[in-house]
Design an enzyme around this catalytic site. Structure first.
Site, PDB file in Angstrom:
ATOM      1  N   GLU A  98       0.831  -1.206   0.000  1.00 42.91           N
ATOM      2  CA  GLU A  98       0.000   0.000   0.000  1.00 42.91           C
ATOM      3  C   GLU A  98       0.862   1.250   0.000  1.00 42.91           C
ATOM      4  OE1 GLU A  98      -2.572   1.507  -0.470  1.00 42.91           O
ATOM      5  OE2 GLU A  98      -4.361   0.678   0.479  1.00 42.91           O
ATOM      6  N   ASP A  99       0.332   2.307  -0.583  1.00 41.10           N
ATOM      7  CA  ASP A  99       1.037   3.581  -0.524  1.00 41.10           C
ATOM      8  C   ASP A  99       0.906   4.208   0.855  1.00 41.10           C
ATOM      9  OD1 ASP A  99      -1.697   3.916  -0.897  1.00 41.10           O
ATOM     10  OD2 ASP A  99      -1.528   5.486  -2.398  1.00 41.10           O
ATOM     11  N   ASP A 102      -4.560   5.175   5.988  1.00 41.53           N
ATOM     12  CA  ASP A 102      -5.151   6.381   6.563  1.00 41.53           C
ATOM     13  C   ASP A 102      -6.212   5.939   7.583  1.00 41.53           C
ATOM     14  OD1 ASP A 102      -5.675   9.166   6.702  1.00 41.53           O
ATOM     15  OD2 ASP A 102      -7.231   9.003   5.192  1.00 41.53           O
ATOM     16  N   PHE A 151      -2.096  16.038   4.576  1.00 42.84           N
ATOM     17  CA  PHE A 151      -2.348  15.454   3.259  1.00 42.84           C
ATOM     18  C   PHE A 151      -1.082  15.559   2.416  1.00 42.84           C
ATOM     19  CE2 PHE A 151      -4.041  14.873  -0.956  1.00 42.84           C
ATOM     20  CZ  PHE A 151      -4.963  13.863  -0.754  1.00 42.84           C
ATOM     21  N   ARG A 164       1.078  12.482  -8.956  1.00 44.91           N
ATOM     22  CA  ARG A 164       1.623  11.128  -8.756  1.00 44.91           C
ATOM     23  C   ARG A 164       3.051  11.028  -9.266  1.00 44.91           C
ATOM     24  NH1 ARG A 164      -2.693   7.747  -7.377  1.00 44.91           N
ATOM     25  NH2 ARG A 164      -4.642   8.103  -8.481  1.00 44.91           N
TER      26      ARG A 164
HETATM   27  P1  IMP Z   1      -8.108   4.547   3.938  1.00 41.52           P
HETATM   28  O1  IMP Z   1      -9.134   3.539   3.545  1.00 41.52           O
HETATM   29  O2  IMP Z   1      -8.721   5.758   4.601  1.00 41.52           O
HETATM   30  O3  IMP Z   1      -6.962   4.005   4.751  1.00 41.52           O
HETATM   31  O4  IMP Z   1      -7.601   5.146   2.582  1.00 41.52           O
HETATM   32  C1  IMP Z   1      -6.365   4.947   2.099  1.00 41.52           C
HETATM   33  C2  IMP Z   1      -6.297   5.519   0.705  1.00 41.52           C
HETATM   34  O5  IMP Z   1      -6.670   6.915   0.706  1.00 41.52           O
HETATM   35  C3  IMP Z   1      -4.873   5.470   0.246  1.00 41.52           C
HETATM   36  O6  IMP Z   1      -4.590   4.247  -0.380  1.00 41.52           O
HETATM   37  C4  IMP Z   1      -4.803   6.675  -0.664  1.00 41.52           C
HETATM   38  O7  IMP Z   1      -5.247   6.300  -1.952  1.00 41.52           O
HETATM   39  C5  IMP Z   1      -5.777   7.662  -0.064  1.00 41.52           C
HETATM   40  N1  IMP Z   1      -5.073   8.632   0.813  1.00 41.52           N
HETATM   41  C6  IMP Z   1      -5.098   8.683   2.148  1.00 41.52           C
HETATM   42  N2  IMP Z   1      -4.336   9.685   2.621  1.00 41.52           N
HETATM   43  C7  IMP Z   1      -3.794  10.280   1.544  1.00 41.52           C
HETATM   44  C8  IMP Z   1      -2.876  11.396   1.371  1.00 41.52           C
HETATM   45  O8  IMP Z   1      -2.393  12.040   2.308  1.00 41.52           O
HETATM   46  N3  IMP Z   1      -2.553  11.693   0.085  1.00 41.52           N
HETATM   47  C9  IMP Z   1      -3.050  11.003  -0.987  1.00 41.52           C
HETATM   48  N4  IMP Z   1      -3.886   9.966  -0.871  1.00 41.52           N
HETATM   49  C10 IMP Z   1      -4.258   9.609   0.385  1.00 41.52           C
HETATM   50 MG    MG Z   2      -4.108   3.682  -2.214  1.00 38.49          MG
END
Ligand code: IMP
Ligand code: MG
Length: 180
Positions: A98-99, A102, A151, A164
């Site tokens: 995963e990148d 969050d 963010f 990106r």
């Molecule tokens: P989660 O389900 O809230 O954990 O969402 C995770 C996804 O939200 C990541 O895989 C990203 O695609 C996006 N995301 C969350 N935080 C950021 C950020 O700071 N920058 C860009 N994308 C984010």
């Molecule tokens: Mg993602």
């Protein structure tokens, strides 16, 4: 959309150093085995490629594409699978790549779905762990960089599909932070 003001947060050198460390940990933990990296598109495109190159053990790669509904920047907890794995993962050593984690909703949904397919092991590797925003109890096994909140864009991470392509990771100026 207007251009955001960005401040350098994690340099390409820092990112590369963390990836080398993660690859060494994975090499050690899975010595003598072959892993399957499952990259989560699109954000982990660059990270998956660099992690793959950094591994010494045999590694295969596949991708999934997930979309979570809600506002642009806030997960709703409802996750749709738009693109799925090509081959079965039963009995394999699988690492989700995963990148960023969050709220954790996306990862939790993917983790539970893959677990049903009975991999031999299922681990999570994330480049960024955004701890302050976690809403579900899910922890990555391999974490590149931990941060509290904010963010970020670059190195695969986007805002509205932009940024990106940046080689470093930038913090979006807080006054423009797209989070509510
Ligand atoms: P989660 O389900 O809230 O954990 O969402 C995770 C996804 O939200 C990541 O895989 C990203 O695609 C996006 N995301 C969350 N935080 C950021 C950020 O700071 N920058 C860009 N994308 C984010
Ligand atoms: Mg993602």
């Amino acid at each position: 959309m207007t251009e955001l003001n960005l401040d350098l947060l994690f340099s390409r050198e820092r990112i590369a150093a963390e990836i080398s460390r993660l690859a060494a940990e994975i090499d050690r933990d899975f010595a003598g085995r072959e892993v399957l990296l499952v990259g989560v598109l699109k954000g982990s495109l660059l990270f998956t490629a660099d992690l793959l190159r950094a591994l010494s053990i045999p590694a295969a790669v596949d991708f999934v594409r997930l979309a979570s509904y809600g506002s642009d920047t806030q997960s709703s907890g409802i996750v749709e699978f738009r693109y799925n794995l090509e081959s079965p993962i039963r009995g394999r050593d699988v690492i989700i790549v995963e990148d960023i984690v969050d709220s954790g909703y996306t990862l939790e949904a993917l983790y539970n779905k893959l677990l049903l397919q009975q991999p031999r092991t299922l681990k999570i590797c994330t480049l960024i762990d955004k701890r302050a925003r976690r809403e579900v109890a899910i922890e990555a096994d391999y974490v590149g960089i931990s941060m509290e909140d904010g963010f970020i864009v670059g190195y695969g991470l986007d805002y509205d599909e932009k940024y990106r392509q940046l080689a470093d990771i930038y913090l979006v100026r807080p006054e423009e932070t797209p989070f509510p």
